[in-house]
Design a protein around this motif. Sequence first.
Motif, PDB file in Angstrom:
ATOM      1  N   LEU A  17       0.722  -1.394  -0.158  1.00  0.00           N
ATOM      2  CA  LEU A  17      -0.155   0.124  -0.116  1.00  0.00           C
ATOM      3  C   LEU A  17       0.915   1.245   0.188  1.00  0.00           C
ATOM      4  CD1 LEU A  17      -2.890  -0.967   2.497  1.00  0.00           C
ATOM      5  CD2 LEU A  17      -2.790  -0.909   0.008  1.00  0.00           C
ATOM      6  N   SER A  18       2.048   1.148   0.521  1.00  0.00           N
ATOM      7  CA  SER A  18       3.074   2.279   0.439  1.00  0.00           C
ATOM      8  C   SER A  18       3.518   2.540  -0.851  1.00  0.00           C
ATOM      9  CB  SER A  18       4.367   2.066   1.389  1.00  0.00           C
ATOM     10  OG  SER A  18       5.017   1.092   0.902  1.00  0.00           O
ATOM     11  N   VAL A  19       3.330   1.677  -1.720  1.00  0.00           N
ATOM     12  CA  VAL A  19       3.591   1.933  -3.310  1.00  0.00           C
ATOM     13  C   VAL A  19       2.404   2.237  -3.943  1.00  0.00           C
ATOM     14  CG1 VAL A  19       4.365   0.943  -5.417  1.00  0.00           C
ATOM     15  CG2 VAL A  19       5.509   0.374  -2.990  1.00  0.00           C
ATOM     16  N   LEU A  20       1.291   1.604  -3.390  1.00  0.00           N
ATOM     17  CA  LEU A  20      -0.045   2.118  -4.287  1.00  0.00           C
ATOM     18  C   LEU A  20      -0.236   3.465  -3.968  1.00  0.00           C
ATOM     19  CD1 LEU A  20      -2.599   1.267  -5.618  1.00  0.00           C
ATOM     20  CD2 LEU A  20      -3.473   0.388  -3.458  1.00  0.00           C
ATOM     21  N   GLY A  21      -0.192   3.981  -2.840  1.00  0.00           N
ATOM     22  CA  GLY A  21      -0.647   5.356  -2.378  1.00  0.00           C
ATOM     23  C   GLY A  21      -0.013   6.328  -3.415  1.00  0.00           C
ATOM     24  N   PRO A  22       1.166   6.316  -3.602  1.00  0.00           N
ATOM     25  CA  PRO A  22       1.964   7.488  -4.519  1.00  0.00           C
ATOM     26  C   PRO A  22       1.512   7.149  -6.064  1.00  0.00           C
ATOM     27  CG  PRO A  22       3.650   6.140  -3.684  1.00  0.00           C
ATOM     28  CD  PRO A  22       2.266   5.819  -2.769  1.00  0.00           C
ATOM     29  N   THR A  23       1.241   5.965  -6.355  1.00  0.00           N
ATOM     30  CA  THR A  23       0.658   5.553  -7.816  1.00  0.00           C
ATOM     31  C   THR A  23      -0.578   6.290  -8.098  1.00  0.00           C
ATOM     32  OG1 THR A  23       2.136   3.682  -7.663  1.00  0.00           O
ATOM     33  CG2 THR A  23       0.647   3.792  -9.403  1.00  0.00           C
ATOM     34  N   ARG A  24      -1.505   5.913  -7.067  1.00  0.00           N
ATOM     35  CA  ARG A  24      -2.807   6.458  -7.051  1.00  0.00           C
ATOM     36  C   ARG A  24      -2.818   8.040  -7.175  1.00  0.00           C
ATOM     37  NH1 ARG A  24      -7.391   4.262  -7.327  1.00  0.00           N
ATOM     38  NH2 ARG A  24      -7.923   2.158  -6.497  1.00  0.00           N
TER      39      ARG A  24
END
Length: 265
Positions: A17-24
Motif C-alpha cells: 500500500l505504501s507503493v499503491l498510495g503514490p501511484t494512485r
Amino acid sequence: MDADRPLLFFDSGVGGLSVLGPTRALLPRAPVVYVADNGGYPYGTKSEAEIAARVPALLGRLAERHAPRLVVIACNTASTIALDGVRAALDLPVVGTVPAIKPAALASRSRVIGVLGTEATVRQPYVDRLSARHAADCTVIRHGSAALVRLAEAKLAGEPVSAAEVAAAVAPMIDHPEAAALDTVVLACTHFPLLADELAAAFGPQVGFVDGGAGIARRVAFLTEGQPWPETPAPGIALFTQSFLPPAGLAASLARFGLEQIATL
C-alpha cells in the motif's frame, strides 16, 4: 489497450500500500487490483527457493485471471529474489521494488547509511551489488526485522502499535558500533513506510528515510503514458490468496487506498 485493464500490485501483505498510495496520486483513474499473498506471508523468513518458486507461479495465475496492463511487485523481498523469474513468466511489463540505496547514498552527508528490511532482503547479493555500485564510499549497516513487518500489519488492521515496540525492533541498528554517524536509512521493505512516525521517533531527528514508493509511481506513469483510463474507474479490489475475515480496521485502511472490494483468490 482496454481502458478497464487494471494495474496489478503484489505483496506478501499490506506493505505494498505504501507503493499503491503514490501511484494512485499520479494515476487517480487507474483501475487497481491489489494482491496480498497472506497464504504465503511472511516472505522475509522464507528461503530464497520458496520465494523463487511461489511468486512467478502465483503471478502467472493472477495475470491470466485479471489481464493486467502492468504488474508491480510491491515487495522488496520478492523483487530481489524473484523479479527475473516473474519477467520471464509474464508477457507484460513488470516493475520491481528494490532497496533505494542510490538515493540514500546521494542524500547522506556522513557517509553512513542503513538498510532496514526483512531478513531475506538484507542478505541478498542484489543488495551487495547495489551497495558496491552506488554506496562504495559509505558504511552500510544492514538490519532485518520480521517484527517490524508484523507491527505494520497490525497498525493497518487498526491495532495499537507502541513506539517502544518499534524502537525495540530497530535497536540492533541504532546500537551498531558505527551508527553514531548514521544519517540516512533505506526503508527496504514496503511495510516500513507505514510506520514512518514510529520509526522517526525511534531514530531521532538526525536520521532521514528513503523508500522506493515515489520512484515506482513515476515508473508506472511513464510505462502507461498515453494509455486510456476509464472516466470513472470501478472500486479497487483487494485480493487475498487465503480466505480470512478482514477485521474492520483493515477494511477501513484498504478503503482509504481506494480498495473498496475485498475478495479471495
